[in-house]
Design a protein around this motif. Structure first.
Motif, short mmCIF file in Angstrom:
data_model
loop_
_atom_site.label_atom_id
_atom_site.label_comp_id
_atom_site.label_asym_id
_atom_site.label_seq_id
_atom_site.Cartn_x
_atom_site.Cartn_y
_atom_site.Cartn_z
N VAL A 17 0.93 -1.18 0.05
CA VAL A 17 -0.01 0.04 0.05
C VAL A 17 1.02 1.09 -0.20
CG1 VAL A 17 -1.77 1.28 1.31
CG2 VAL A 17 -1.70 -1.38 1.15
N LYS A 18 0.62 2.00 -0.82
CA LYS A 18 1.40 3.61 -1.17
C LYS A 18 0.54 4.62 -0.66
CE LYS A 18 3.36 7.13 -2.88
NZ LYS A 18 2.69 8.41 -3.38
N VAL A 19 1.05 5.44 0.13
CA VAL A 19 0.12 6.53 0.55
C VAL A 19 1.23 7.83 0.21
CG1 VAL A 19 1.01 6.53 2.85
CG2 VAL A 19 -1.24 7.83 2.25
N GLY A 20 0.42 8.84 -0.11
CA GLY A 20 1.15 10.11 -0.63
C GLY A 20 1.37 11.26 0.47
N PHE A 154 14.61 7.33 -6.64
CA PHE A 154 13.83 6.81 -7.48
C PHE A 154 12.66 7.58 -8.63
CE2 PHE A 154 14.38 3.77 -3.96
CZ PHE A 154 14.57 2.50 -4.69
N GLY A 155 12.90 9.02 -7.95
CA GLY A 155 11.95 9.98 -8.54
C GLY A 155 10.79 10.28 -7.91
N ASP A 156 9.90 9.14 -7.38
CA ASP A 156 8.80 9.28 -6.70
C ASP A 156 8.47 8.06 -6.12
OD1 ASP A 156 6.85 7.71 -8.33
OD2 ASP A 156 7.57 9.14 -9.64
N ASN A 157 7.77 7.99 -4.84
CA ASN A 157 7.28 6.84 -4.44
C ASN A 157 6.38 5.98 -5.10
OD1 ASN A 157 9.41 6.99 -2.16
ND2 ASN A 157 7.57 7.71 -0.67
N ASP A 158 5.75 6.40 -5.93
CA ASP A 158 4.57 5.64 -6.89
C ASP A 158 5.57 4.49 -7.29
OD1 ASP A 158 2.33 6.93 -6.28
OD2 ASP A 158 3.20 8.58 -7.54
N ARG A 159 6.77 4.85 -8.11
CA ARG A 159 7.68 3.79 -8.80
C ARG A 159 8.14 2.90 -7.65
NH1 ARG A 159 13.15 3.67 -10.58
NH2 ARG A 159 13.37 2.24 -12.20
N LEU A 160 8.68 3.42 -6.61
CA LEU A 160 9.25 2.65 -5.58
C LEU A 160 8.25 1.39 -5.21
CD1 LEU A 160 11.25 1.76 -3.50
CD2 LEU A 160 10.38 3.96 -2.00
N ALA A 161 7.03 1.93 -4.91
CA ALA A 161 5.88 0.95 -4.52
C ALA A 161 5.95 -0.01 -5.62
CB ALA A 161 4.55 1.88 -4.32
N ALA A 162 5.74 0.45 -6.74
CA ALA A 162 5.80 -0.78 -7.90
C ALA A 162 6.86 -1.71 -7.79
CB ALA A 162 5.56 -0.26 -9.29
N LEU A 163 8.08 -1.20 -7.60
CA LEU A 163 9.00 -2.07 -7.43
C LEU A 163 8.91 -3.00 -6.33
CD1 LEU A 163 12.09 0.64 -8.73
CD2 LEU A 163 11.08 -1.46 -9.85
N VAL A 164 8.89 -2.33 -5.19
CA VAL A 164 8.63 -3.03 -3.81
C VAL A 164 7.61 -4.40 -3.92
CG1 VAL A 164 8.06 -3.08 -1.33
CG2 VAL A 164 9.54 -1.52 -2.38
N ALA A 165 6.68 -3.75 -4.61
CA ALA A 165 5.60 -4.87 -4.76
C ALA A 165 5.96 -6.17 -5.56
CB ALA A 165 4.22 -4.17 -5.66
N HIS A 166 6.75 -6.00 -6.48
CA HIS A 166 7.37 -7.34 -7.26
C HIS A 166 8.31 -7.63 -6.34
CE1 HIS A 166 8.97 -9.99 -9.91
NE2 HIS A 166 7.99 -10.02 -10.66
N LEU A 167 9.29 -6.89 -5.74
CA LEU A 167 10.41 -7.26 -4.61
C LEU A 167 9.79 -8.47 -3.49
CD1 LEU A 167 13.23 -5.46 -3.73
CD2 LEU A 167 12.17 -6.68 -1.93
N VAL A 168 8.76 -8.04 -2.99
CA VAL A 168 8.14 -8.67 -1.95
C VAL A 168 7.05 -9.71 -2.32
CG1 VAL A 168 8.34 -6.99 -0.22
CG2 VAL A 168 6.22 -7.43 -1.35
N ASP A 171 0.45 -9.70 -3.86
CA ASP A 171 -0.62 -10.13 -4.73
C ASP A 171 -1.27 -8.99 -5.31
OD1 ASP A 171 0.00 -13.13 -4.12
OD2 ASP A 171 -0.99 -12.48 -2.24
N ALA A 172 -1.06 -7.86 -4.83
CA ALA A 172 -1.73 -6.54 -5.23
C ALA A 172 -1.01 -5.29 -4.64
CB ALA A 172 -3.14 -6.54 -4.74
N LEU A 173 -1.41 -4.26 -5.80
CA LEU A 173 -0.83 -3.07 -5.26
C LEU A 173 -1.81 -2.11 -5.02
CD1 LEU A 173 1.54 -0.65 -4.85
CD2 LEU A 173 1.57 -0.57 -7.49
N PHE A 174 -1.82 -1.14 -4.03
CA PHE A 174 -2.97 -0.09 -3.78
C PHE A 174 -1.96 1.18 -3.87
CE2 PHE A 174 -4.50 -3.75 -1.74
CZ PHE A 174 -5.81 -3.77 -2.26
N LEU A 175 -2.77 2.20 -4.66
CA LEU A 175 -2.00 3.41 -4.39
C LEU A 175 -3.17 4.50 -4.26
CD1 LEU A 175 -0.25 3.37 -8.23
CD2 LEU A 175 0.72 2.90 -6.07
#
Length: 371
Positions: A17-20, A154-168, A171-175
């Motif tokens: 889960v990513k929050v801004g 990374f430029g922004d935490n949205d991209r970081l969240a997508a990378l972390v989602a695959h790294l861990v 099963d789902a990513l919430f933005l």
């Protein structure tokens, strides 16, 4: 009828889960305890329902502004790093206290782009996340703004969240942000149409996404969220983009926001790292036949199909493979130094000296990219 994408995110057992920043802070820059607690309430409910939760949280720089007497987000890197140094402590303490209401332990994980670009660091981060989750902790992730430079951000935490989602292996990513869904244009302007479902990349071809959040506290905006959603979904991870104020419903029935279906197959950690996480050190330009072989038939790249070489790279580096139209169609580990290739390109394998009759990029080290 509920879409398969929404069913997938609602039933996911491991989620990111990513929050801004704008969803956690006041306009003046300080943390908003009520907003943070509301988010944690939703995350704790999902945890109690049986899901493992990883939180990627922005807000460190914004949280450090008020204590330092700074009225707006600084533009210079040194002041951003100073604010992050103060704000990271404030943010971590707030999360620890808030999750503590549910007897949940928080573990802080600070990453720089180097930690996913460098293969050894990537694997170390995987092990850390795996152990934290196995121990029942909630990893709270942020970019390490205190030490990150422009070259390793990374430029922004949205991209970081997508990378972390695959790294861990999520099963789902919430933005989650201050916008309730994806729109065809700026939702504050007439004519913008809300998009509830994204089943394929073509569904968002006409979307005009902004690049800066309305509050001025974040660094992303809808463009970065859309890019992150496309990155994750193309790698087999469904995504829900929703408003942070709807976190309870987003993390519950998933009946809000915009759902992105997984459009690609799940990649192994190594292939995802090759395709999306690491930096490319050069480019190989391919003719149409080579593109068809590499992308369509998943074959190795041979010297005969290369028309040009850009960059200064060594054997073992990651390079981009580019079509005649200039589109990056794949990435892979190159088997030659840049200085060796000019004399080989365009030649058939049997015409080359015996010691050079090998693939330029082997199929096992090559990842076609979503087009």
């Amino acid at each position: 009828m509920v879409s398969q994408a929404r069913l997938a995110v609602a039933s996911a057992t491991r989620i990111v889960v990513k929050v801004g920043s704008s969803s956690l802070t006041t306009a003046e820059g300080g943390l908003d305890p009520a907003r943070l607690d509301s988010l944690v309430d939703a995350l704790a409910a999902r945890s109690r329902a049986g899901s493992q939760v990883v939180l990627v949280s922005s807000g460190a720089i914004a949280a450090g502004l008020a204590p330092l007497g700074i009225s707006r987000r600084p533009r210079d890197l040194a002041t951003q790093q100073a604010a992050a140094s103060v704000g990271q402590l404030t943010l971590a303490h707030a999360y620890a206290n808030s999750f503590g209401r549910y007897s949940l332990t928080v573990g802080q994980v600070l990453l720089t782009a180097d930690d996913v670009v460098r293969r050894a660091h990537y694997r170390n981060a995987q092990r850390t996340f795996s152990r934290l989750l196995a121990l029942g902790a909630v990893p709270v992730v942020n970019e390490n703004d205190t030490v990150a430079t422009e070259e390793i951000r990374f430029g922004d935490n949205d991209r970081l969240a997508a990378l972390v989602a695959h790294l861990v292996g999520a099963d789902a990513l919430f933005l989650l942000s201050d916008v309730d869904a994806l729109y065809s244009g700026d939702p504050r302007k007439p004519g913008a149409v809300r998009i509830s479902e994204v089943a394929s990349a073509s569904d968002v071809d006409g979307v005009k996404a902004g690049t800066v959040g309305a509050s001025g506290l974040g660094t992303g905006g809808m463009a970065s969220k859309l890019a992150a959603a496309r990155l994750a979904s193309s790698a087999g991870i469904p995504v829900l983009l929703a408003g942070a104020s709807d976190a309870g419903r987003a993390l519950g029935a998933a009946d809000v926001g915009t759902a992105f279906a997984a459009t690609g197959s799940r990649l192994t950690a190594r292939r995802f790292w090759l395709g999306y996480a690491t930096d490319a050190n050069g480019r190989l330009h391919l003719d149409d036949g080579a593109v068809a072989a590499v992308v369509g038939r998943r074959r190795s790249l041979l010297a005969a199909g290369i028309t040009g070489v850009d960059g200064d790279f060594e054997a073992g580096d990651v390079v981009e493979l580019v079509s005649l139209a200039g589109e990056v169609v794949a990435r892979g580990v190159v088997g030659y130094d840049a200085s060796e290739l000019p004399s080989l390109i365009g030649h058939k394998t049997h015409d080359l000296p015996s010691e050079q009759r090998r693939e330029v990029v082997h199929a096992d080290d090559l990842v076609p990219l979503a087009r």
